[in-house]
Design an enzyme around this catalytic site. Structure first.
Site, PDB file in Angstrom:
ATOM      1  N   LYS A 177      25.114  17.972   9.763  1.00 15.14           N
ATOM      2  CA  LYS A 177      24.147  18.402   8.749  1.00 15.14           C
ATOM      3  C   LYS A 177      24.902  19.169   7.677  1.00 15.14           C
ATOM      4  CE  LYS A 177      21.590  21.746   7.587  1.00 15.14           C
ATOM      5  NZ  LYS A 177      21.629  21.569   6.120  1.00 15.14           N
ATOM      6  N   GLU A 253      32.124  30.132  12.619  1.00 17.60           N
ATOM      7  CA  GLU A 253      32.953  30.701  11.545  1.00 17.60           C
ATOM      8  C   GLU A 253      31.972  31.330  10.570  1.00 17.60           C
ATOM      9  OE1 GLU A 253      36.128  30.587  11.840  1.00 17.60           O
ATOM     10  OE2 GLU A 253      36.650  28.769  12.947  1.00 17.60           O
ATOM     11  N   CYS A 287      35.213  32.061   2.245  1.00 15.71           N
ATOM     12  CA  CYS A 287      34.953  33.110   3.238  1.00 15.71           C
ATOM     13  C   CYS A 287      36.114  34.090   3.333  1.00 15.71           C
ATOM     14  CB  CYS A 287      34.694  32.477   4.595  1.00 15.71           C
ATOM     15  SG  CYS A 287      36.030  31.374   5.081  1.00 15.71           S
ATOM     16  N   GLU A 389      28.742  41.226   2.201  1.00 14.24           N
ATOM     17  CA  GLU A 389      29.405  40.059   1.607  1.00 14.24           C
ATOM     18  C   GLU A 389      28.615  39.621   0.370  1.00 14.24           C
ATOM     19  OE1 GLU A 389      29.027  36.188   3.570  1.00 14.24           O
ATOM     20  OE2 GLU A 389      31.184  35.920   3.319  1.00 14.24           O
TER      21      GLU A 389
END
Ligand code: NAD
Length: 485
Positions: A177, A253, A287, A389
């Site tokens: 997906k 992750e 990231c 973040e």
């Protein structure tokens, strides 16, 4: 005519239930494609196709699976420009970046895991027994079964192939997906798989959204043995809850709030260029990007001025223009979020040493989701802009006096993905590498990747490691066989 991205199930494209959703080009804000929205029945069909393909695929000799995966890599390269255009239309990133990073890594992932899988063995332990005859213990690797692969939008092809290649190399079948923001290259890859000779059902793609949609249905599906996920920490937590009822194997992750630490003894120019790259590459949407920069006080002012100058040199705009060095954010919603942090930083007393707003661009790029690359100073360490973040082209720079202080600052917070150290003192670099609470450390570099190495985060940045044999371990069950001699 507008591009269509379709589902890929059992080796063929289909439109699923017939509903579609729009795929925007973030550089212009214009709809670039229509995407077939998978229904729950489509997810069931994809999982069933994967299950059906499994017995033959897992029995296929690993050398043959590796040969097919190398053909997939060749197939990506043969259609390099098509992948490039698709990736850029989905992300708005500069062609130069996708040409150097995303598409080549898409191909490289298949080659490296093909090679590693062929060379992979298991351990054997000789055990002493009372009668002196002894016993042998050896390991047998078996694929997990159907693996659900759930991907984010920031490096769509790179991150997808990073999971699909080792999963297939070890004899699993996958249902992928991709992010709803970036469905293109996952869909294109279906055709490449078929042309390469990968059997129908081994690689399937279902498009759609996350919660109460395709992502959640895939995670909850009883015939999906494991989920490999890259994305936000909050999403990982939701996936973990859904997967818990069947105790599925998970590889996560997740997010980061990474620190760069710059010592006064660092090669100054190299450190400035390195931190500019680690803060702004891909519009800060990696990231691994550094959103917190700690600089030793004697060079602090000079460093901030040089970094701000680098930020101002970045050129947002047309992806096809070779002068463009900064792409847009992925979506209008993400830009709202990032601009919310820009406003919060101002309110918290930050000084924007570069950027802080929205660039003035000519049409059609005035409709794109660009923000200015931004360098802040003066924020309290506890402020949201320093702890959360942001995932945009932005960093906060703060001074430090002692090595221990820099370490404590870097280790503060909930995340632990990576850190970059800039210093010419090798002993100090090793000392800090041992003490930093992160999964990946770069010394005098950043995002220098050897695909054989373990990759992943500590704390809220992830669960498990991928890369090299760590990926191959995740995608296999190891059975121990004990033979009494
Ligand atoms: P996201 O978590 O919003 O979405 C990722 C994927 O999960 C999408 O395909 C989405 O549709 C799906 N999803 C969302 N909710 C779901 C649910 N409840 N069940 C199943 N699937 C669901 O992440 P994003 O915004 O696409 O990507 C950016 C994030 O990814 C950042 O936090 C970034 O740090 C992280 N990231 C981490 C790494 C790493 O290696 N650690 C690499 C790249 C990106």
């Amino acid at each position: 005519m507008r591009q269509q991205w379709r589902l890929f199930i059992a080796g063929a494209y289909s439109d699923g239930g017939g509903e579609t959703f729009p795929d925007y080009n973030p550089a212009t804000g214009v709809v670039a494609a229509e995407v077939a929205l998978a229904t729950r029945a489509d997810v069931d069909r994809a999982v069933a196709a994967a299950n059906k393909a499994l017995p033959a695929w897992r029995k296929t000799p690993v050398a043959e699976r590796a040969r097919l995966l190398r053909r997939v890599a060749d197939g990506i390269e043969a259609r390099f420009d098509e992948f490039l255009r698709a990736e850029v239309a989905d992300t708005g990133k500069p062609y130069g970046l996708a040409r150097a990073l995303d598409v080549p890594r898409g191909a490289a992932n298949f080659r490296i895991f093909a090679d590693l899988a062929v060379g992979l063995g298991t351990e054997c332990f000789e055990t002493h027994t009372e009668d002196g005859a002894g016993a042998l213990n050896y390991g047998l690797r078996r694929p997990l079964g159907v693996v659900g692969v759930i991907c984010p939008w920031n490096l769509p092809l790179l991150l997808l192939t990073w999971k699909v290649a080792p999963a297939l190399a070890m004899g699993n079948a996958v249902v992928v997906k991709p992010s709803e923001e970036t469905p293109a290259t996952a869909a294109l890859l279906g055709e490449v798989m078929a042309t390469a000779g990968v059997p129908p059902g081994v690689y399937n793609v279902v498009h759609g959204f996350g919660p109460e949609s395709v992502g959640e249905w895939l995670v909850a599906h009883p015939d999906v043995a494991a989920i490999t996920f890259t994305g936000e920490t909050r999403t990982g937590q939701a996936i973990m809850r859904t997967a818990a009822t069947r105790a599925k194997r998970l590889s996560f992750e997740l997010g980061g709030k990474n620190a760069a630490i710059v010592f006064a003894d660092a090669d100054f120019e190299r450190a400035v260029a390195g931190v500019a790259r680690s803060s702004f590459l891909n519009g800060g949407q990696v990231c691994l990007c550094s959103e917190r920069v700690y600089v030793e006080r004697p060079i602090f002012e000079r460093f901030v001025a040089a970094l701000a100058a680098e930020a101002r040199r970045l050129r947002p705009g047309a992806p096809e223009d070779s002068a463009t060095t900064l792409g847009p954010l992925i979506s209008a919603a993400h830009r709202e979020k990032v601009l919310g942090y820009y406003a919060a930083a101002r309110a918290a007393g930050a000084e924007a040493r570069a950027g802080g707003g929205v660039p003035d661009l000519p049409p059609p790029y005035d409709g794109g989701y660009f923000v200015e690359p931004t360098v802040w100073t003066g924020l309290p360490e506890q402020s949201a802009c320093v702890t959360e973040e942001i995932f945009g082209p932005v960093c906060h720079v703060a001074p430090f006096d002692e090595e221990e202080e820099a370490l404590a600052l870097a280790n503060a917070g909930d995340y632990g993905l990576c850190a970059a150290l800039w210093t010419s003192d090798l002993a100090r670099a090793h000392r800090l590498a041992q003490a930093l609470e992160v999964g990946v450390i770069w010394i005098n570099s950043w995002f220098l990747r050897d695909l054989r190495t373990p990759f992943g985060g500590m704390k809220l940045s992830g669960v498990g490691r991928e890369g090299g044999r760590y990926s191959l371990d995740f995608y296999t069950e190891i059975k121990n066989v004990c033979v009494k001699l």
